[in-house]
Design an enzyme around this catalytic site. Sequence first.
Site, PDB file in Angstrom:
ATOM      1  N   LYS A  81      38.767  49.243  33.730  1.00 35.28           N
ATOM      2  CA  LYS A  81      37.989  48.015  33.960  1.00 35.28           C
ATOM      3  C   LYS A  81      37.323  47.597  32.651  1.00 35.28           C
ATOM      4  O   LYS A  81      36.858  48.459  31.884  1.00 35.28           O
ATOM      5  CB  LYS A  81      36.946  48.286  35.046  1.00 35.28           C
ATOM      6  N   SER A 156      33.733  43.557  42.219  1.00 39.19           N
ATOM      7  CA  SER A 156      34.105  43.007  40.931  1.00 39.19           C
ATOM      8  C   SER A 156      35.324  43.678  40.297  1.00 39.19           C
ATOM      9  O   SER A 156      35.910  43.113  39.379  1.00 39.19           O
ATOM     10  CB  SER A 156      32.925  43.112  39.964  1.00 39.19           C
ATOM     11  N   SER A 180      31.809  47.375  44.368  1.00 35.86           N
ATOM     12  CA  SER A 180      32.846  46.797  43.502  1.00 35.86           C
ATOM     13  C   SER A 180      34.116  47.604  43.340  1.00 35.86           C
ATOM     14  O   SER A 180      35.096  47.093  42.800  1.00 35.86           O
ATOM     15  CB  SER A 180      32.274  46.530  42.116  1.00 35.86           C
TER      16      SER A 180
HETATM   17  N1  GLN Z   1      29.179  42.173  44.915  1.00 32.10           N
HETATM   18  C1  GLN Z   1      28.074  42.940  44.444  1.00 32.10           C
HETATM   19  C2  GLN Z   1      27.309  42.164  43.381  1.00 32.10           C
HETATM   20  O1  GLN Z   1      27.750  41.108  43.038  1.00 32.10           O
HETATM   21  C3  GLN Z   1      28.515  44.273  43.927  1.00 32.10           C
HETATM   22  C4  GLN Z   1      29.063  44.228  42.567  1.00 32.10           C
HETATM   23  C5  GLN Z   1      29.350  45.584  41.996  1.00 32.10           C
HETATM   24  O2  GLN Z   1      29.424  46.570  42.724  1.00 32.10           O
HETATM   25  N2  GLN Z   1      29.455  45.617  40.686  1.00 32.10           N
HETATM   26  O3  GLN Z   1      26.309  42.597  42.887  1.00 32.10           O
END
Ligand code: GLN
Length: 494
Positions: A81, A156, A180
Amino acid sequence: MKDNICAEPIHRQLKLMSDGSVSSYEMVGHFIDAIERINPKINGYIAVKADYALARAKEIDSRRDSNEALGPLAGIPIAIKDNICTKGFETTCSSNILRSFVPPYNAYVVERFQDADAIILGKSNMDEFAMGSSTETSCFGPTVNPWLQDRVSGGSSGGAAAIVAADMASGALGSDTGGSIRQPAAFCGVVGMKPTYGRVSRFGLVAYASSLDQIGPVTKDVTDCALLLSVISGRDEKDSTSRDIEVPDYNKSLTCDIKGIRVGRPKEYFIGGLDSQVACHIDTVFGILGQAGADVEEVSLPHTDYAISAYYLIATAEASSNLARYDGVKYGIRDSQYRDLRSMYRSTRKKGFGSEVKRRIMLGTYALSSGYYDAYYLKAQKARTLIKRDFDIAFKDHDVLITPTTPTPAFKLGENISDPLQMYLNDIYTISANLAGVPAISIPCGFTKDGLPVGVQILGRPFEEGVVLKLAYALEQAMDLKRPLRFWEKGSPG
Ligand code: GLN
């Protein structure tokens, strides 16, 4: 077999390489061909290191030929990532502000992969600074779901999940602050695990919300997940929050004997808003577990209702502080239109950050500001303690908890992007694990009538990843899912 090598899980690829059926060089070549064909359709990778990967594969093959000892992931190509630092390779966090950032060091997990003789194949797409649930906030454009072209891949770590689902890498590493890894894994039909907070070093992970962030594997199956987790877990001097707790051989956890294991079904997770097809697949999971001799019982996590509000206050507060470092001086871009230092900061941040990141910085700064701190930030921390306590109580009598990973299957591209609240609500089942710091995995448990994957989430006690993996493995073996075709395999043009 060789033609299909990219579709095999890592544990099979390792066998095929060690018995001489295929070389790492050939295999990496097949992956690069697959990337050329498929990546333009789904945008999972934002950078591919083809020459580097081929050179490294050649080196590992020649070491194998001369019978040198090799690491546990020898010759396996992995996607990383793009918020995980890779020395000499761009690490942009899918943000314009970091477009030109090339880290001078590797993240701890990347070092562990290098030591294990894995091969970094490229960097995967993500929501900007990991803020989002659909990969639509990426400055490189969204990653498309491999199963249905008009759907998001989740976020994400949407790039990581889509890459693995599309057979464009053997496995991937993602990060999970509020779901994410697990949510995109569920949307793309792959396995994704968020380890216990402190199990894996965050050194070299670009911080979003430091008290919630964890790095974890995205793989085709549970066996591969155990393999990658064994490689990346453990204490690292460079991350004071990584814990010095022995790392078991997770491979040994993978048995189908789950008789007598106590499974909790949190009642607050089975309420309105849960898609009926998702609910149906999760019911089937409970049926399978019951048949295998597990004791399934309803439990309560009474403070679940506060999780979204607490999470979006704590995560944004930490983000507003973590992102203060992007000022046009130390990292990434600097806008050329400025009069003095302050206007340089302002114009760099204005042009460098996307709108969701700006929204979070403003929300977090507000929650931390004097006069509001007690009402918002402190209150959120108190709610976090209550949520953690719910888990402590539930885990007194239960070995694992099982829930849907997401309330719905992958939603449509563009459907939620202009409605932040709707997007945040999508995280309802995943964020509590981060607030409580407990390990959680998502594995595929079925497909909808439209051919979209559904994920089931298994949560465990802190540092009991082995128990979570065991249940996940038993379930995976019992289900033996038949996968539909991915959209480019359906014979439609393109
Ligand atoms: N969707 C969540 C956020 O936008 C989780 C994102 C993540 O786990 N990086 O914060």
